[in-house]
Enzyme design. Sequence first.
Site, PDB file in Angstrom:
ATOM      1  N   HIS A  67       0.834  -1.206   0.000  1.00 12.65           N
ATOM      2  CA  HIS A  67       0.000   0.000   0.000  1.00 12.65           C
ATOM      3  C   HIS A  67       0.870   1.259   0.000  1.00 12.65           C
ATOM      4  CE1 HIS A  67      -3.577   2.425   1.209  1.00 12.65           C
ATOM      5  NE2 HIS A  67      -2.627   3.188   1.736  1.00 12.65           N
ATOM      6  N   GLU A  68       1.869   1.283   0.885  1.00 15.26           N
ATOM      7  CA  GLU A  68       2.736   2.465   0.977  1.00 15.26           C
ATOM      8  C   GLU A  68       3.613   2.612  -0.271  1.00 15.26           C
ATOM      9  OE1 GLU A  68       2.012   4.595   3.190  1.00 15.26           O
ATOM     10  OE2 GLU A  68       0.712   3.191   4.259  1.00 15.26           O
ATOM     11  N   HIS A  71       1.795   4.559  -2.936  1.00 15.09           N
ATOM     12  CA  HIS A  71       1.971   6.007  -2.754  1.00 15.09           C
ATOM     13  C   HIS A  71       3.341   6.439  -3.280  1.00 15.09           C
ATOM     14  CE1 HIS A  71      -1.591   6.721  -0.312  1.00 15.09           C
ATOM     15  NE2 HIS A  71      -1.243   5.777   0.543  1.00 15.09           N
TER      16      HIS A  71
END
Length: 155
Positions: A67-68, A71
């Site tokens: 998920h990170e 980004h």
Amino acid sequence: MKQSDLQRLVERVSLQFFKKPFKHTATFNPRLRTTGGRYILQTHNIELNKKYYEAFGEEELIAIIKHELCHYHLHLEGKGYRHRDQDFRDLLRQVQAPRYCRPLPQQAQQRTKKVYVYVCSKCSLKYRRKKRVNTDKYVCGQCGGKLMLDNGGEI
């Protein structure tokens, strides 16, 4: 898991799922409480919550890392890196990363809060409140009757 192990894990996940290198730093941040991790825009570093690794294991940590990294890679490419952006949602689906992480076990316990129930002595209207009310100062909004705390205030 040590910081060096975490750094290697993030680099490996980045190459495996995104086919791009992770050239910055990944660390455990002990101050994180309610989030699994965060991507720092200014430094391009990733901070992760070690409590998620301790509670759910490496599989959940890898999901948070993916998920990170979504980004991270989208921000470096100049694309939409925010949760609301379509580029971000598409990349999440592509690498099978979660949009949100599971709540920690102790977080679920903290949510059960006390609810105060006040009953009007004239019209029996019930008022539910999260905070205590000074019954000497406030009266029923419907009839002006006196408010009484019901059942010690707990539901």
